[in-house]
Each structure stands twice: as structure tokens, then as C-alpha cells.
Design a protein around this motif. Structure first.
Motif, PDB file in Angstrom:
ATOM      1  N   GLU A 137       0.818  -1.210   0.000  1.00 37.75           N
ATOM      2  CA  GLU A 137       0.000   0.000   0.000  1.00 37.75           C
ATOM      3  C   GLU A 137       0.852   1.262   0.000  1.00 37.75           C
ATOM      4  OE1 GLU A 137      -3.448   2.174   2.760  1.00 37.75           O
ATOM      5  OE2 GLU A 137      -2.618   0.220   3.339  1.00 37.75           O
ATOM      6  N   GLN A 138       1.978   1.238   0.714  1.00 40.12           N
ATOM      7  CA  GLN A 138       2.799   2.438   0.850  1.00 40.12           C
ATOM      8  C   GLN A 138       4.223   2.270   0.315  1.00 40.12           C
ATOM      9  OE1 GLN A 138       1.067   3.284   5.187  1.00 40.12           O
ATOM     10  NE2 GLN A 138       2.428   4.911   4.542  1.00 40.12           N
ATOM     11  N   GLU A 139       4.651   1.053   0.092  1.00 42.07           N
ATOM     12  CA  GLU A 139       6.002   0.795  -0.409  1.00 42.07           C
ATOM     13  C   GLU A 139       5.924   0.309  -1.847  1.00 42.07           C
ATOM     14  OE1 GLU A 139       9.421  -1.435   1.815  1.00 42.07           O
ATOM     15  OE2 GLU A 139       8.413  -2.913   0.534  1.00 42.07           O
ATOM     16  N   THR A 140       6.604   0.995  -2.741  1.00 41.39           N
ATOM     17  CA  THR A 140       6.639   0.618  -4.156  1.00 41.39           C
ATOM     18  C   THR A 140       8.081   0.378  -4.567  1.00 41.39           C
ATOM     19  OG1 THR A 140       4.677   1.941  -4.683  1.00 41.39           O
ATOM     20  CG2 THR A 140       6.130   1.359  -6.517  1.00 41.39           C
ATOM     21  N   VAL A 141       8.383  -0.839  -5.004  1.00 44.48           N
ATOM     22  CA  VAL A 141       9.694  -1.119  -5.590  1.00 44.48           C
ATOM     23  C   VAL A 141       9.612  -0.699  -7.055  1.00 44.48           C
ATOM     24  CG1 VAL A 141      11.395  -2.894  -6.137  1.00 44.48           C
ATOM     25  CG2 VAL A 141      10.086  -3.040  -4.001  1.00 44.48           C
ATOM     26  N   LEU A 142      10.407   0.307  -7.436  1.00 42.70           N
ATOM     27  CA  LEU A 142      10.325   0.804  -8.806  1.00 42.70           C
ATOM     28  C   LEU A 142      11.415   0.242  -9.702  1.00 42.70           C
ATOM     29  CD1 LEU A 142      12.021   4.170  -9.361  1.00 42.70           C
ATOM     30  CD2 LEU A 142      11.710   3.429  -7.003  1.00 42.70           C
ATOM     31  N   ALA A 143      12.489  -0.277  -9.112  1.00 43.79           N
ATOM     32  CA  ALA A 143      13.603  -0.803  -9.906  1.00 43.79           C
ATOM     33  C   ALA A 143      14.515  -1.585  -8.987  1.00 43.79           C
ATOM     34  CB  ALA A 143      14.372   0.333 -10.569  1.00 43.79           C
ATOM     35  N   TYR A 278      13.192   2.213  -3.957  1.00 48.68           N
ATOM     36  CA  TYR A 278      11.831   2.356  -3.453  1.00 48.68           C
ATOM     37  C   TYR A 278      11.282   3.770  -3.617  1.00 48.68           C
ATOM     38  CZ  TYR A 278      13.099  -1.811  -0.631  1.00 48.68           C
ATOM     39  OH  TYR A 278      13.524  -3.049  -0.203  1.00 48.68           O
ATOM     40  N   PHE A 279       9.967   3.831  -3.748  1.00 51.22           N
ATOM     41  CA  PHE A 279       9.192   5.027  -3.447  1.00 51.22           C
ATOM     42  C   PHE A 279       8.330   4.693  -2.232  1.00 51.22           C
ATOM     43  CE2 PHE A 279       9.076   6.512  -8.120  1.00 51.22           C
ATOM     44  CZ  PHE A 279      10.131   7.395  -7.910  1.00 51.22           C
ATOM     45  N   GLU A 287      -4.501  12.086  -5.859  1.00 46.94           N
ATOM     46  CA  GLU A 287      -4.745  11.288  -7.059  1.00 46.94           C
ATOM     47  C   GLU A 287      -3.533  11.264  -7.988  1.00 46.94           C
ATOM     48  OE1 GLU A 287      -7.917  11.164 -10.804  1.00 46.94           O
ATOM     49  OE2 GLU A 287      -8.316  12.421  -9.046  1.00 46.94           O
ATOM     50  N   VAL A 288      -2.825  12.392  -8.103  1.00 45.80           N
ATOM     51  CA  VAL A 288      -1.670  12.438  -8.991  1.00 45.80           C
ATOM     52  C   VAL A 288      -0.561  11.518  -8.489  1.00 45.80           C
ATOM     53  CG1 VAL A 288      -0.620  14.450  -7.854  1.00 45.80           C
ATOM     54  CG2 VAL A 288      -0.079  13.940 -10.235  1.00 45.80           C
ATOM     55  N   VAL A 289      -0.420  11.374  -7.170  1.00 43.78           N
ATOM     56  CA  VAL A 289       0.586  10.470  -6.611  1.00 43.78           C
ATOM     57  C   VAL A 289       0.226   9.017  -6.925  1.00 43.78           C
ATOM     58  CG1 VAL A 289       1.775   9.747  -4.497  1.00 43.78           C
ATOM     59  CG2 VAL A 289       1.094  12.141  -4.794  1.00 43.78           C
ATOM     60  N   GLU A 290      -1.065   8.690  -6.768  1.00 39.16           N
ATOM     61  CA  GLU A 290      -1.538   7.347  -7.121  1.00 39.16           C
ATOM     62  C   GLU A 290      -1.240   7.042  -8.589  1.00 39.16           C
ATOM     63  OE1 GLU A 290      -2.861   4.921  -5.487  1.00 39.16           O
ATOM     64  OE2 GLU A 290      -3.687   5.710  -3.611  1.00 39.16           O
ATOM     65  N   ALA A 291      -1.521   7.997  -9.447  1.00 38.49           N
ATOM     66  CA  ALA A 291      -1.317   7.786 -10.884  1.00 38.49           C
ATOM     67  C   ALA A 291       0.157   7.605 -11.208  1.00 38.49           C
ATOM     68  CB  ALA A 291      -1.902   8.960 -11.663  1.00 38.49           C
ATOM     69  N   PHE A 292       1.021   8.372 -10.562  1.00 43.07           N
ATOM     70  CA  PHE A 292       2.452   8.264 -10.821  1.00 43.07           C
ATOM     71  C   PHE A 292       2.994   6.915 -10.354  1.00 43.07           C
ATOM     72  CE2 PHE A 292       6.918   9.083  -9.487  1.00 43.07           C
ATOM     73  CZ  PHE A 292       7.448   9.317 -10.750  1.00 43.07           C
ATOM     74  N   LEU A 293       2.569   6.462  -9.172  1.00 39.84           N
ATOM     75  CA  LEU A 293       3.027   5.169  -8.663  1.00 39.84           C
ATOM     76  C   LEU A 293       2.563   4.023  -9.553  1.00 39.84           C
ATOM     77  CD1 LEU A 293       2.534   5.670  -4.817  1.00 39.84           C
ATOM     78  CD2 LEU A 293       4.689   5.640  -6.103  1.00 39.84           C
ATOM     79  N   GLY A 349      11.319 -18.088   8.954  1.00 41.72           N
ATOM     80  CA  GLY A 349      10.302 -18.953   9.517  1.00 41.72           C
ATOM     81  C   GLY A 349       8.898 -18.639   9.067  1.00 41.72           C
ATOM     82  N   GLN A 350       8.749 -17.815   8.021  1.00 41.61           N
ATOM     83  CA  GLN A 350       7.430 -17.331   7.637  1.00 41.61           C
ATOM     84  C   GLN A 350       7.108 -17.678   6.194  1.00 41.61           C
ATOM     85  OE1 GLN A 350       8.173 -13.225   8.553  1.00 41.61           O
ATOM     86  NE2 GLN A 350       7.247 -13.375  10.571  1.00 41.61           N
ATOM     87  N   VAL A 351       5.806 -17.654   5.908  1.00 41.39           N
ATOM     88  CA  VAL A 351       5.318 -17.880   4.553  1.00 41.39           C
ATOM     89  C   VAL A 351       4.414 -16.705   4.196  1.00 41.39           C
ATOM     90  CG1 VAL A 351       4.068 -19.430   3.023  1.00 41.39           C
ATOM     91  CG2 VAL A 351       5.449 -20.383   4.858  1.00 41.39           C
ATOM     92  N   PHE A 352       5.011 -15.592   3.817  1.00 41.98           N
ATOM     93  CA  PHE A 352       4.252 -14.453   3.317  1.00 41.98           C
ATOM     94  C   PHE A 352       5.147 -13.685   2.362  1.00 41.98           C
ATOM     95  CE2 PHE A 352       6.392 -12.655   7.000  1.00 41.98           C
ATOM     96  CZ  PHE A 352       6.848 -11.443   6.526  1.00 41.98           C
ATOM     97  N   LEU A 353       4.526 -12.901   1.500  1.00 40.64           N
ATOM     98  CA  LEU A 353       5.246 -12.210   0.438  1.00 40.64           C
ATOM     99  C   LEU A 353       5.376 -10.723   0.745  1.00 40.64           C
ATOM    100  CD1 LEU A 353       3.530 -13.947  -2.605  1.00 40.64           C
ATOM    101  CD2 LEU A 353       5.815 -14.399  -1.705  1.00 40.64           C
ATOM    102  N   ASP A 354       6.482 -10.130   0.296  1.00 37.95           N
ATOM    103  CA  ASP A 354       6.695  -8.715   0.525  1.00 37.95           C
ATOM    104  C   ASP A 354       6.077  -7.887  -0.596  1.00 37.95           C
ATOM    105  OD1 ASP A 354       8.423  -8.934  -1.644  1.00 37.95           O
ATOM    106  OD2 ASP A 354      10.217  -9.045  -0.401  1.00 37.95           O
ATOM    107  N   SER A 355       6.313  -6.560  -0.569  1.00 37.81           N
ATOM    108  CA  SER A 355       5.640  -5.664  -1.511  1.00 37.81           C
ATOM    109  C   SER A 355       6.073  -5.925  -2.950  1.00 37.81           C
ATOM    110  CB  SER A 355       5.914  -4.201  -1.143  1.00 37.81           C
ATOM    111  OG  SER A 355       7.288  -3.885  -1.274  1.00 37.81           O
ATOM    112  N   ARG A 356       7.335  -6.287  -3.179  1.00 39.03           N
ATOM    113  CA  ARG A 356       7.754  -6.594  -4.541  1.00 39.03           C
ATOM    114  C   ARG A 356       7.075  -7.869  -5.021  1.00 39.03           C
ATOM    115  NH1 ARG A 356      13.377  -8.942  -7.264  1.00 39.03           N
ATOM    116  NH2 ARG A 356      12.382  -9.202  -9.293  1.00 39.03           N
TER     117      ARG A 356
END
Length: 454
Positions: A137-143, A278-279, A287-293, A349-356
Motif C-alpha cells: 500500500e505504501q512501499e513501491t519497488v520501482l527498480a 523504493y518510493f 490522485e496524482v501520486v496514485e497515478a504516478f506510482l 520462519g514465515q510464509v508471506f510475500l513482501d511488496s515486490r
């Protein structure tokens, strides 16, 4: 000088928050009405902000039908882009004094996006939304990027262990002859303390050891790279986009095989010094931030990532030479298959995925639904870290991780042909620190063409 520039930038951001911009050294009010053009403010990493972010912003603005009117650099580490559309003006401000400064700007509401060349740490996350900051929701891997250890092209040294790099930059090794090179006093070059690149280097290489006081420090990647290119005894570290005319060394963990910082090794994050860019944003954003992400995840933006010298998130597959210690069953399972340029990684020890990974699942589903991949089959191979559990339990855990990825793909209507876990086999990191050990907690993705399936 750096502190003065940082202060000037903070004043500029506060004025913008009040609806003002700086023109010729004086402030001019800009009406912030419901019909005025939106603007963006990005702050933080020099690695992202110097070249990549401005190019992404320009492409995003062009997609919105805007025309670029001007691009200005009020200081070495600031860029302002001015656009217009239908008589309205759009201002985008970028400040790239280092990852740490971007956190402060986002926390204080001075900017929309925090550009970071390392993940947010626990203290930063606690002050900016807790666990949500590290979520998709808040972390975006861009590259993706590789921290390249660079030397002059004439230096005969071709590879180093992570431990040797640490010994170099802490001052324990001072002459190239100790590493098989020509005799000569080693000259150290490092980014400054505000840099996310230096934070990554500390976390992955220095650990709890101090940087040698003999190192020359730089706020700019380009300045560091240029200095190394002019001294045959020099060594430094930069992001992949900053290698320039220098040579990047292959890096190994202990006795494990050395890997060069190739785009594929960085994309899979198998390379010892691979990192994400990251962003970070606030949970409530315009809205413009959502569109850019959303834009930075699309092929147009990812082609810009590649053209700027970083590693895009777009998928590709490669034939991979297997290590001599690869289990026989593993060799048989992936025979005639090629490896995709992503790996899914998990907490201890976990089974969950990160933001990427959550976005990579969608990318993989789209990739498998292209005409070129019709009839091809996926193979998921899970691995665990040996310190997580007993050997038998790690095999079960690694299989559970592969099963988890398979279920997520099936939800996206992507069938998986083979699933297998190999526990602690084929480690790719034996360094200390959870970030380094996390490289071993992975699920590899292999693809076999349809004509090879029986």
C-alpha cells in the motif's frame, strides 16, 4: 555547504506547501484552488533522484498530455521541472540529498514521495504508519540495482569476497598486493552518511565495523565514479548506473561462488550486493501520486529504468549454469528449463510475500498469458536458510513456500507443473544479518517450453 543547501531546500518545500514557489530568489504565490494543476515533490536518494526520477516524471507528464516548459537545477542536488497543459502550470520538485533526508521530508509532510535506495528501517516505519509503510500500500519497488564495487579498468583484480571488501574499507587491507594485485596503496572512495547507497553498504558489507577515516567521501555518485576512473589504485562503491568507465568486480560470500553484478543476477537478487529502489508514500495520498506510482510499474516506465542503467522489473528468462553442488534431483527437475528473472523471498520462519513479490505475482501471471508462453509450464523450487529449523523441517518449510506461491498463481489462473522444496541446499549467502540471510529463503521460478513437456 551541504547543510546550507539542505536548509534552503526545506524552506522551498515549506513555501510550496503554503502555495508558493521560488522564482529568481523571491516567493510568488500560486493559487491552490480545486481547479489548479497538481504538482509533485520527491525527496531522498541521489541514486534515484539524479537521473532516473526526472526521466520518469517527464514520461509521466507526457502521458498526461503535458508539455515541458523548463528544467532547472537550483543546486547540484535539486531539479525543478515545469510543465503546462491547457493554460495551467505544473511544477515538480526533486531534491536528492540522500535517502535519510527523504524520510524527514515525507514524515513532515514536505513532499509526496520518499525516494529510498534501502528499505525503511524499524524506527522509520514506526514513525510513518508502522507495518503499513512496508506493505504494498505504501512501499513501491520501482527498480532494482546492484551495489557495484568498482576499480580502475587497469586494475588486474577481478573478484573479491564480501569479507575482503569489508577489510578494504575498514582499513585492514591497505595494499593491492595483499589481494593478488600490483603493489600500490589502496585509495578508498565512499558515499557520504546521508546516502542510501552508504546505508546499504554498511548493512551488507561493513556490518558493525567503522569505515576507514582514510576514505574520501562524496555526496554525488558521479563524482565518486569519476575519481575512481582517474586512479589505478582506487576502489569505491556505486549503484549499477554509476559504474561508468570503471570495472565492477564479481563478489562472493565466503567460499560460495562469486557472482558479477549482471542485470540477471541483480534481478533475481542472487548477487550479494543487490538492492531494491523504493518510493514510499503516505497512506492517504493525492490522485496524482496514485497515478504516478501506477505509472512506474508499467512497461513504458520500466524501459526508462533500463535505459538509465538500472535493472527493470520486467521478466525475462535465461539459461543458467548450475553450480557443482546442485543436487542431482534438482538438476533433473529443471533440465531443459530456463530461469525467470525473479525470485520470491520470505521472512525467517514465515510464509508471506513482501511488496515486490505481490506485484511480481501479477507480472508473472501477465507474462505467462502472452502468446509466446502459451503451453509453457512453470516449475517452482523452494529453499530455506539452514539456521531456520532442523534439516527435515527446512525441507517442509521450503516446500510450503513454493506451495504458497503456486496457490497465488492458480488464483490468477496460472497453472504450475512442478513444485519442490530443497531446504537449505544451494545457499547464496553466508553473511551475517537478516537481509543477507533472507537471500537463502527463496522460491526460484523456472519455465519449460511446451515442446519439452511430455
Amino acid at each position: 555547504m551541504v547543510r546550507v543547501v539542505g536548509l534552503q531546500w526545506r524552506v522551498r518545500c515549506v513555501l510550496r506547501a503554503l502555495g508558493m514557489i521560488i522564482v529568481g530568489g523571491s516567493s510568488v504565490a500560486v493559487a491552490q484552488t480545486a481547479t489548479s494543476a497538481p504538482w509533485l515533490c520527491l525527496s531522498g536518494s541521489n541514486t534515484i533522484g539524479a537521473r532516473l526520477a526526472p526521466r520518469l516524471v517527464e514520461a509521466f507528464a507526457a502521458e498526461q498530455g503535458m508539455l515541458r516548459d523548463a528544467i532547472e537545477q537550483p543546486s547540484l542536488d535539486e531539479t525543478e521541472l515545469r510543465f503546462s497543459k491547457d493554460g495551467q502550470r505544473y511544477l515538480v520538485h526533486l531534491s536528492f540529498h540522500g535517502t535519510g533526508t527523504g524520510y524527514t521530508a515525507l514524515r513532515d509532510g514536505q513532499c509526496d514521495l520518499w525516494m529510498a535506495s534501502r528499505p525503511a528501517n524499524a524506527d522509520e516505519a514506526a514513525r510513518l504508519g508502522g507495518d503499513r509503510l512496508r506493505s504494498a500500500e505504501q512501499e513501491t519497488v520501482l527498480a532494482l540495482d546492484g551495489l557495484a564495487v568498482i576499480v580502475h579498468p587497469d586494475n588486474p583484480v577481478r573478484e573479491l569476497s564480501r569479507q575482503q571488501v569489508q577489510a578494504l574499507f575498514t582499513g585492514k587491507i591497505r595494499d593491492w598486493s595483499a589481494l593478488g594485485g600490483r603493489a600500490g596503496r589502496i585509495q578508498l572512495h565512499a558515499r557520504d552518511n546521508a546516502s542510501g547507497t552508504f546505508d546499504t553498504f554498511k548493512n551488507l558489507v561493513l556490518l558493525d565495523q567503522p569505515l576507514s577515516p582514510r576514505a574520501t567521501r562524496y555526496e554525488s555518485t558521479d563524482a565518486l565514479s569519476a575519481a575512481v576512473s582517474q586512479d589505478s589504485n582506487a576502489i569505491g562503491f556505486v549503484g549499477l548506473g554509476g559504474v561508468g568507465t570503471n570495472r565492477a568486480l564479481a563478489i562472493r560470500d565466503g567460499d560460495l561462488p562469486a557472482l558479477a553484478p549482471t542485470h540477471f543476477n541483480v534481478a533475481t537478487e542472487d548477487y550479494a550486493l543487490a538492492r531494491r529502489l523504493y518510493f514510499y508514500s503516505r497512506a492517504e495520498r493525492r490522485e496524482v501520486v496514485e497515478a504516478f506510482l501506477a505509472f512506474v510499474q508499467r512497461p513504458t516506465a520500466q524501459s526508462i529504468v533500463a535505459a538509465t542503467g538500472f535493472v527493470p522489473l520486467a521478466l525475462e528468462h535465461h539459461a543458467v549454469a548450475l553450480r557443482p553442488d546442485a543436487p542431482a534431483e534438482y538438476r533433473e527437475l529443471i533440465a531443459d528449463a530456463t530461469r525467470l528473472s525473479l525470485s520470491f523471498r520470505f521472512g525467517s520462519g514465515q510464509v508471506f510475500l513482501d511488496s515486490r513479490a505481490s506485484r511480481d505475482l501479477d507480472r508473472l501471471a501477465e507474462y505467462m498469458q502472452t502468446p509466446e508462453q502459451q503451453g509453457a509450464s512453470l516449475i517452482l523450487v523452494g529453499f530455506a536458510e539452514r539456521a531456520e529449523f532442523s534439516p527435515m523441517v527446512t525441507i517442509a518449510q521450503s516446500t510450503d513456500r513454493a506451495d504458497f506461491v503456486a496457490r497465488e498463481l492458480v488464483r490468477r489462473r496460472v497453472p504450475v507443473r512442478h513444485i519442490r522444496g530443497y531446504g537449505p541446499a544451494l545457499p547464496i549467502s553466508d553473511a551475517e544479518g537478516d537481509g543477507a540471510r533472507a537471500k537463502n529463503r527463496r522460491v526460484e521460478v523456472w519455465i519449460r517450453p511446451p515442446e519439452r513437456e511430455s
